[in-house]
Design a protein around this motif. Structure first.
Motif, mmCIF file in Angstrom:
data_model
loop_
_atom_site.group_PDB
_atom_site.id
_atom_site.type_symbol
_atom_site.label_atom_id
_atom_site.label_comp_id
_atom_site.label_asym_id
_atom_site.label_seq_id
_atom_site.Cartn_x
_atom_site.Cartn_y
_atom_site.Cartn_z
ATOM 1 N N ARG A 100 0.834 -1.199 0.000
ATOM 2 C CA ARG A 100 0.000 0.000 0.000
ATOM 3 C C ARG A 100 0.872 1.253 0.000
ATOM 4 N NH1 ARG A 100 -4.365 1.854 -2.006
ATOM 5 N NH2 ARG A 100 -5.237 -0.185 -1.635
ATOM 6 N N ASP A 101 1.942 1.247 0.787
ATOM 7 C CA ASP A 101 2.866 2.381 0.830
ATOM 8 C C ASP A 101 3.522 2.604 -0.531
ATOM 9 O OD1 ASP A 101 4.337 4.440 2.344
ATOM 10 O OD2 ASP A 101 6.071 3.141 1.994
ATOM 11 N N GLU B 293 0.931 4.106 -2.970
ATOM 12 C CA GLU B 293 0.677 5.529 -2.709
ATOM 13 C C GLU B 293 1.845 6.399 -3.179
ATOM 14 O OE1 GLU B 293 -2.164 6.836 -1.802
ATOM 15 O OE2 GLU B 293 -3.158 4.932 -1.352
ATOM 16 N N LYS B 294 3.067 5.956 -2.939
ATOM 17 C CA LYS B 294 4.244 6.713 -3.400
ATOM 18 C C LYS B 294 4.300 6.752 -4.918
ATOM 19 C CE LYS B 294 7.090 6.049 0.690
ATOM 20 N NZ LYS B 294 8.234 5.362 1.288
ATOM 21 N N HIS C 256 1.711 6.551 -6.956
ATOM 22 C CA HIS C 256 0.619 7.424 -7.400
ATOM 23 C C HIS C 256 1.001 8.902 -7.247
ATOM 24 C CE1 HIS C 256 -3.401 8.348 -8.620
ATOM 25 N NE2 HIS C 256 -3.799 8.767 -7.438
ATOM 26 N N ARG D 192 -4.919 14.018 -11.209
ATOM 27 C CA ARG D 192 -5.268 14.394 -9.838
ATOM 28 C C ARG D 192 -6.173 15.623 -9.814
ATOM 29 N NH1 ARG D 192 -0.386 14.102 -7.834
ATOM 30 N NH2 ARG D 192 -0.694 11.891 -7.458
ATOM 31 N N SER E 208 -0.667 10.119 -13.076
ATOM 32 C CA SER E 208 -1.419 10.344 -11.844
ATOM 33 C C SER E 208 -1.449 11.824 -11.494
ATOM 34 C CB SER E 208 -0.812 9.542 -10.688
ATOM 35 O OG SER E 208 -1.009 8.164 -10.868
#
Length: 137
Positions: free
Chosen positions: A110-111, A114-115, A117, A127, A123
């Motif tokens: 997950r980390d 997120e990094k 993205h 955004r 992305s």
């Protein structure tokens, strides 16, 4: 931004052709059957999905190298949907499905997602403009 590379492509609508300036892309375009077309060509949503998936996977590789994380077995699938928007026009949404190996399941994966993205140029471009859902598989 100082451009390092500029891609150039020309298209003449959803029922025509898309051609890149270097000739690497030369595709017939068609409405998908779901939008009333014959589906006998690619469509902008497919092209966007392919580009976003490739960019996201490359961005994940960059983050992986930076953080010394093995991402060689990661696979990214972008699902780009088009539908009616609240203003009567059309809008897009994206689901990024990322298949992670066992060592990247849970919080570590997950980390990383997120990094990635936060780092991926696609992305960044989307955004605040269209919803992007990140899904780990």
């Amino acid at each position: 931004m100082d451009a390092i590379y500029t891609a150039v492509a020309t298209a003449n609508g959803r029922e025509g052709r898309a051609v890149s300036s270097d000739g690497q892309i030369d595709l017939p375009l068609a409405f998908p059957a779901a939008l009333g077309g014959n589906g006998q060509g690619t469509n902008p949503e497919q092209l966007f999905a392919a580009g976003y998936a490739a960019c996201f996977a490359s961005a994940m590789g960059a983050i992986g190298r930076q953080e010394r994380i093995d991402v060689k077995d990661v696979s990214v699938t972008a699902e780009v949907s088009i539908g009616k928007d609240t203003d009567g026009g059309f809008g897009l949404s994206v689901i990024m499905r990322v298949e992670l190996p066992d060592h990247l399941q849970g919080e570590a994966g997950r980390d990383l997602l997120e990094k990635t993205h936060a780092y991926c140029p696609y992305s960044k471009a989307t955004r605040g403009n269209l919803p992007v859902e990140l899904v780990i598989e």
